[in-house]
Design an enzyme around this catalytic site. Structure first.
Site, PDB file in Angstrom:
ATOM      1  N   ASP A  99       0.870  -1.178   0.000  1.00 31.54           N
ATOM      2  CA  ASP A  99       0.000   0.000   0.000  1.00 31.54           C
ATOM      3  C   ASP A  99       0.906   1.227   0.000  1.00 31.54           C
ATOM      4  O   ASP A  99       1.767   1.375   0.873  1.00 31.54           O
ATOM      5  CB  ASP A  99      -0.845  -0.021   1.281  1.00 31.54           C
ATOM      6  CG  ASP A  99      -2.219   0.555   1.085  1.00 31.54           C
ATOM      7  OD1 ASP A  99      -2.315   1.641   0.507  1.00 31.54           O
ATOM      8  OD2 ASP A  99      -3.193  -0.081   1.540  1.00 31.54           O
ATOM      9  N   ASP A 203      -3.204   4.728  -2.642  1.00 34.81           N
ATOM     10  CA  ASP A 203      -4.245   5.318  -1.799  1.00 34.81           C
ATOM     11  C   ASP A 203      -4.795   6.607  -2.426  1.00 34.81           C
ATOM     12  O   ASP A 203      -4.033   7.432  -2.944  1.00 34.81           O
ATOM     13  CB  ASP A 203      -3.610   5.635  -0.433  1.00 34.81           C
ATOM     14  CG  ASP A 203      -4.628   5.988   0.627  1.00 34.81           C
ATOM     15  OD1 ASP A 203      -5.523   5.175   0.878  1.00 34.81           O
ATOM     16  OD2 ASP A 203      -4.525   7.095   1.207  1.00 34.81           O
ATOM     17  N   GLU A 258      -6.987   3.433  -5.713  1.00 36.67           N
ATOM     18  CA  GLU A 258      -8.252   3.678  -5.030  1.00 36.67           C
ATOM     19  C   GLU A 258      -8.799   5.006  -5.536  1.00 36.67           C
ATOM     20  O   GLU A 258      -8.181   6.050  -5.327  1.00 36.67           O
ATOM     21  CB  GLU A 258      -8.045   3.754  -3.515  1.00 36.67           C
ATOM     22  CG  GLU A 258      -9.349   3.985  -2.776  1.00 36.67           C
ATOM     23  CD  GLU A 258      -9.172   4.560  -1.381  1.00 36.67           C
ATOM     24  OE1 GLU A 258     -10.089   4.421  -0.577  1.00 36.67           O
ATOM     25  OE2 GLU A 258      -8.122   5.168  -1.109  1.00 36.67           O
ATOM     26  N   HIS A 321     -11.002  -2.628   4.639  1.00 38.56           N
ATOM     27  CA  HIS A 321     -10.738  -2.139   5.994  1.00 38.56           C
ATOM     28  C   HIS A 321     -11.443  -0.813   6.283  1.00 38.56           C
ATOM     29  O   HIS A 321     -11.222  -0.225   7.334  1.00 38.56           O
ATOM     30  CB  HIS A 321      -9.229  -1.951   6.162  1.00 38.56           C
ATOM     31  CG  HIS A 321      -8.693  -0.921   5.214  1.00 38.56           C
ATOM     32  ND1 HIS A 321      -8.693  -1.102   3.851  1.00 38.56           N
ATOM     33  CD2 HIS A 321      -8.194   0.316   5.426  1.00 38.56           C
ATOM     34  CE1 HIS A 321      -8.213  -0.021   3.282  1.00 38.56           C
ATOM     35  NE2 HIS A 321      -7.901   0.861   4.205  1.00 38.56           N
ATOM     36  N   ASP A 322     -12.247  -0.321   5.334  1.00 44.47           N
ATOM     37  CA  ASP A 322     -12.926   0.971   5.515  1.00 44.47           C
ATOM     38  C   ASP A 322     -14.441   0.849   5.633  1.00 44.47           C
ATOM     39  O   ASP A 322     -15.127   1.866   5.827  1.00 44.47           O
ATOM     40  CB  ASP A 322     -12.644   1.887   4.309  1.00 44.47           C
ATOM     41  CG  ASP A 322     -11.207   2.381   4.267  1.00 44.47           C
ATOM     42  OD1 ASP A 322     -10.586   2.499   5.340  1.00 44.47           O
ATOM     43  OD2 ASP A 322     -10.711   2.650   3.160  1.00 44.47           O
TER      44      ASP A 322
HETATM   45  C1  NOJ Z   1      -8.168   5.392   2.040  1.00 44.93           C
HETATM   46  C2  NOJ Z   1      -7.779   4.288   2.964  1.00 44.93           C
HETATM   47  O1  NOJ Z   1      -8.364   3.083   2.516  1.00 44.93           O
HETATM   48  C3  NOJ Z   1      -8.238   4.691   4.347  1.00 44.93           C
HETATM   49  O2  NOJ Z   1      -8.108   3.639   5.265  1.00 44.93           O
HETATM   50  C4  NOJ Z   1      -7.456   5.901   4.764  1.00 44.93           C
HETATM   51  O3  NOJ Z   1      -7.938   6.343   6.010  1.00 44.93           O
HETATM   52  C5  NOJ Z   1      -7.596   7.031   3.746  1.00 44.93           C
HETATM   53  N1  NOJ Z   1      -7.442   6.576   2.403  1.00 44.93           N
HETATM   54  C6  NOJ Z   1      -6.578   8.108   3.989  1.00 44.93           C
HETATM   55  O4  NOJ Z   1      -5.304   7.654   3.645  1.00 44.93           O
END
Ligand code: NOJ
Length: 511
Positions: A99, A203, A258, A321-322
């Protein structure tokens, strides 16, 4: 049998390292824990591992706030341990994806410490500093993603300016229009590519290019975090440079970005003309699709049309994870099993989130144990490996266990051929054996209401998939041998024309 490139035909398994397995006794998962479970992952049958951030970090956002891009945080281990993990993963034919968080650093990164020193600092222009608005207050109306309802600007008393942070104040945004920033980040990528890393999950990549005028977000959208709106042409130039760099290395290295846009959800632009990202997450379009046959049909038809027009290859994600896990969102294991069939047989590269193969639900986290400023603790609960008191963890984990940890532990499900874990394993094996499931064309077939039926075809290889989204049995006039059934029933036998409630099957159609 794997059709090249691996990132198109393979299945990528996301590990949230903090929550995977602790071997040191501090209650936080580590690289050694991942290494000890490589045999499990090879047995499961995935093709690549994506590790959520492991770089040095003060952990304000659990690693998404990086203070050194070229080192491993001691909480997780060392560079040597990472090298060993990569070598041992490669020996099992597992690719390794890291990542990479390029939009922002930690506020403790030496670049930012230097930048905030003075207005004339050599690194001032590495971040986005602006004077207060004429009537005082932040330079524009942008909102941060978290904490909720906070501004994306923090005032720095020492130098009398605001700095931009689309996420926490501890995550200042870099200014990618500055060529020095791009050059420094290119060095970071080379550092890891030279060490044999196979790719990067990038990210919030859509945030890299900013409108240089930093205009207000429109009033009707102003409550939405700016990170879910930022969609600028400048990003595409940044991505073309990254693609050239990565493609300059041998061995099919890969960038998966992402892109989380709430108003402009078409992410295919981020593939460029095959010269930007190799893959892009299409999160809102998948995570927000209700459990309904017509909705999934429409979603997939839209994806097929948009991606074919753009010459792009889709991705599929049900959990990460979000977001609350899909087992929690869907409310039953039967549905989670049927969803696994969708995930592993619809067109696109599937991403599994560690623990979904165990049917894990989100943990219920009491207020005094909440640690994430974004409220995402539940889906980050630790993985239970066995039935011992600490489920195989050396220390008491940093978050509570998920519900039914006793029954969902890997050792328990591995001994039970009827478990969801074995379903995932059979699906992964069926996929690996079938070019049609990996890369074949997709055609929807007519089916009774509440059922989604589709065919995947590559040359002479064909599979027919039937998914019953209803909680009633349904008669479906289809013929073929059952290759995989979400409830495990009748595999290897001829399909009898009836799908049980909340179930899905993969058929090898008769001639
Ligand atoms: C996306 C990530 O998946 C998340 O976990 C993170 O808090 C934010 N980007 C900021 O980096």
């Amino acid at each position: 049998m794997r059709v090249d490139p691996w990132w198109r035909s393979g299945v990528i398994y996301q590990i949230y390292p903090r929550s995977f397995l602790d071997t040191s006794g501090d209650g936080v998962g580590d690289l050694e824990g991942i290494r000890r479970r490589l045999d499990y992952l090879a047995w499961l049958g995935v093709d690549a591992l994506w590790l959520s951030p492991i770089f040095r970090s003060p952990m304000a956002d659990f690693g998404y706030d990086v203070s050194d891009y070229c080192d491993v945080d001691p909480l997780f281990g060392s560079l040597d341990e990472l090298d060993r993990l990569v070598a041992e993963a490669h020996a099992r034919d597992l690719r390794m994806v890291l990542d990479w968080v390029p939009n922002h650093t930690s506020d403790r990164h030496p670049w930012f410490l230097e930048s905030r020193q003075s207005r004339s600092s050599a690194k001032r222009g590495w971040y986005v500093w602006r004077d207060p608005a004429p009537e005082r207050g932040p330079p524009n109306n942008w909102m941060a993603a978290f904490p909720r309802d906070t501004r994306a600007w923090t005032f720095d008393d020492a130098t009398g300016q605001y700095y931009l942070h689309c996420f926490l104040p501890e995550q200042p945004d870099l200014d990618w229009s500055n060529p020095e920033v791009a050059a420094a980040m290119h060095e970071v990528l080379r550092f890891w590519l030279d060490r044999g890393i196979d790719g990067f999950r990038v990210d919030v990549v859509h945030c890299l290019g900013k409108d240089p005028a930093l205009p207000d977000d429109p009033p009707d959208l102003a409550a939405i975090p700016h990170s879910a709106l930022n969609d600028q042409p400048a990003t595409h130039g940044v991505l073309r440079d990254l693609r050239r760099l990565v493609d300059g290395y041998p061995g099919d290295r890969m960038l998966v970005g992402e892109v989380y846009l709430l108003v402009q959800p078409d992410v295919t632009r981020y593939y460029g003309r095959g010269d930007e990202l190799h893959l892009v997450f299409d999160l809102p379009r998948t995570l927000h699709t209700p459990w309904d046959a017509a909705a999934w049909r429409e979603r997939t038809e839209t994806v097929q049309t948009a991606y074919a027009a753009a010459g792009a290859w889709p991705t599929l994600v049900l959990s990460n994870h979000d977001t609350p896990r899909h087992r929690t969102r869907l409310g039953s294991e039967a549905r989670a099993r049927a969803a696994a069939v969708l995930l592993l047989t619809l067109p696109g590269t599937p991403f599994l989130y560690a623990g979904e193969e165990l049917g894990l639900e989100d943990a219920v986290v009491p207020p005094d144990r909440r640690v994430d400023p974004g409220g995402r603790d539940g889906c980050r609960a630790p993985i239970p490996w066995d039935q011992s008191a600490r489920h195989g963890w050396a220390g008491e984990p940093w978050l509570p266990w998920p519900p039914r940890a006793e029954r969902c532990a890997v050792s328990v499900l591995r001994d039970d051929p009827s478990s969801i874990l074995h379903l995932y394993r059979r699906l992964l094996a069926a996929r690996r054996a079938s070019p049609a499931l990996q890369v074949g064309d997709w055609t929807v077939r007519e089916a009774p209401a509440g059922v989604l039926a589709y065919e995947r075809v590559a040359g002479t290889d064909r599979r027919l998939v039937l998914v019953n989204f209803t909680s009633e049995p349904v008669t479906v006039p289809a013929a073929g041998r059952v290759a995989v059934a979400s409830d495990g029933g009748s595999e290897g036998a001829e399909f009898r024309g009836e799908l049980v409630a909340d179930a899905a099957v993969v058929l090898v159609p008769g001639r």
